[in-house]
Motif scaffolding. Structure first.
Motif, mmCIF file in Angstrom:
data_model
loop_
_atom_site.group_PDB
_atom_site.id
_atom_site.type_symbol
_atom_site.label_atom_id
_atom_site.label_comp_id
_atom_site.label_asym_id
_atom_site.label_seq_id
_atom_site.Cartn_x
_atom_site.Cartn_y
_atom_site.Cartn_z
ATOM 1 N N TYR A 1 -2.311 1.275 -9.440
ATOM 2 C CA TYR A 1 -3.560 2.053 -9.534
ATOM 3 C C TYR A 1 -3.256 3.481 -9.999
ATOM 4 O O TYR A 1 -4.104 4.164 -10.574
ATOM 5 C CB TYR A 1 -4.222 2.064 -8.150
ATOM 6 C CG TYR A 1 -5.253 3.138 -7.927
ATOM 7 C CD1 TYR A 1 -6.558 3.015 -8.443
ATOM 8 C CD2 TYR A 1 -4.950 4.291 -7.197
ATOM 9 C CE1 TYR A 1 -7.510 4.005 -8.229
ATOM 10 C CE2 TYR A 1 -5.900 5.274 -6.977
ATOM 11 C CZ TYR A 1 -7.177 5.128 -7.501
ATOM 12 O OH TYR A 1 -8.124 6.110 -7.282
ATOM 13 N N THR B 1 -0.473 -1.146 -4.814
ATOM 14 C CA THR B 1 -1.407 -0.081 -5.201
ATOM 15 C C THR B 1 -0.738 0.902 -6.159
ATOM 16 O O THR B 1 -1.413 1.761 -6.719
ATOM 17 C CB THR B 1 -1.906 0.680 -3.958
ATOM 18 O OG1 THR B 1 -0.772 1.229 -3.271
ATOM 19 C CG2 THR B 1 -2.677 -0.230 -3.027
ATOM 20 N N MET C 1 0.857 -1.201 0.000
ATOM 21 C CA MET C 1 0.000 0.000 0.000
ATOM 22 C C MET C 1 0.886 1.241 0.000
ATOM 23 O O MET C 1 1.650 1.452 0.940
ATOM 24 C CB MET C 1 -0.856 0.037 1.272
ATOM 25 C CG MET C 1 -1.812 -1.127 1.413
ATOM 26 S SD MET C 1 -2.486 -1.189 3.104
ATOM 27 C CE MET C 1 -3.618 0.201 3.088
ATOM 28 N N CYS D 1 -5.038 5.359 -2.308
ATOM 29 C CA CYS D 1 -4.715 4.529 -3.481
ATOM 30 C C CYS D 1 -5.059 3.058 -3.264
ATOM 31 O O CYS D 1 -5.006 2.266 -4.198
ATOM 32 C CB CYS D 1 -3.238 4.667 -3.860
ATOM 33 S SG CYS D 1 -2.867 6.213 -4.686
ATOM 34 N N SER D 2 -5.394 2.686 -2.035
ATOM 35 C CA SER D 2 -5.725 1.286 -1.758
ATOM 36 C C SER D 2 -7.208 1.005 -1.976
ATOM 37 O O SER D 2 -7.609 -0.160 -2.100
ATOM 38 C CB SER D 2 -5.374 0.941 -0.303
ATOM 39 O OG SER D 2 -4.024 1.259 -0.046
#
Ligand code: SF4
Length: 209
Positions: free
Chosen positions: A116, A113, A8, A13-14
């Motif tokens: 992402y 993450t 993470m 962002c998680s």
């Protein structure tokens, strides 16, 4: 695979990756390792937010609670002289540590993450993660979480999570607040840089086929 180690980079962002992995029937276990975040109070706040998020979504959470400014600087300053060197070092360090942690704690696979983020160099991070997966004998679970960018933001706002205004290191903080270049221009340059990196990645992949 029913469990995965999820590096993470921060709480916001998680949000989307955790939702997406759970929809796929995979339970993520959060792991916070980010010596790239400075100064201390910002790092502490992001660590707390990551823990708060994990608690809110009922996810197991582990964190490396060492503030890594000095070690980061030792690695970042020489890397700064190379094109893109600092961020490459930063991805390498965090993804290697995640792969190592996953292997040592019996996880079958890991992801991050970072996959992402629309601001990071996706192709470079993917190759880096694959390299360390092989080195540590653990699988890298690749998924492009970027299509969920807005959904992730919406979830983080609903949960009332702290959202940071810059990537993490003191260099990125300077870039974010430097007055000589407008924020709009910085975003445009970042987008251009990412598009170029992605185009180069596609070219490389096409040449391999
Ligand atoms: S800008 Fe972000 S990815 Fe690059 S070195 Fe700084 S914290 Fe790491």
């Amino acid at each position: 695979m029913d469990k995965i180690l999820l590096h993470m980079c921060c709480g916001p962002c998680s949000c989307y990756p955790v939702k997406k992995l759970r929809e796929e029937g995979i339970e993520p276990v959060g792991y916070f390792f980010n010596p790239n975040i400075h100064p201390y109070q910002e790092w502490e706040r992001r660590l707390q937010t990551a823990g708060e998020f994990a608690q809110k979504v009922n996810m197991e959470f582990h964190a490396d609670e060492n503030y890594g400014l000095r070690d980061f600087m030792k690695k970042a300053l020489p890397a700064e002289a190379l094109p893109n060197g600092r961020c490459e070092m930063c991805y390498t360090w965090r993804l290697e540590e995640t792969a190592r942690f996953a292997a040592e704690h019996g996880f079958e696979a890991f992801t991050s993450t970072l996959f992402y983020s629309i601001y990071q160099q996706h192709g470079l991070m993917r190759r880096t993660a694959e390299h360390f997966a092989q080195k540590y004998g653990v699988k890298f679970y690749y998924e492009d979480f970027r299509p969920g960018w807005q959904e992730g933001i919406d979830i983080s706002l609903e949960l009332g999570l702290y959202r940071q205004p810059y990537c993490g290191c003191v260099f990125s903080e300077e870039e974010r607040y430097t007055k000589s270049v407008s924020n709009r221009e910085k975003k445009r340059r970042m987008k251009e840089k990412l598009q170029m990196a992605e185009a180069a990645e596609q070219k490389l992949l096409a040449a391999r086929l």
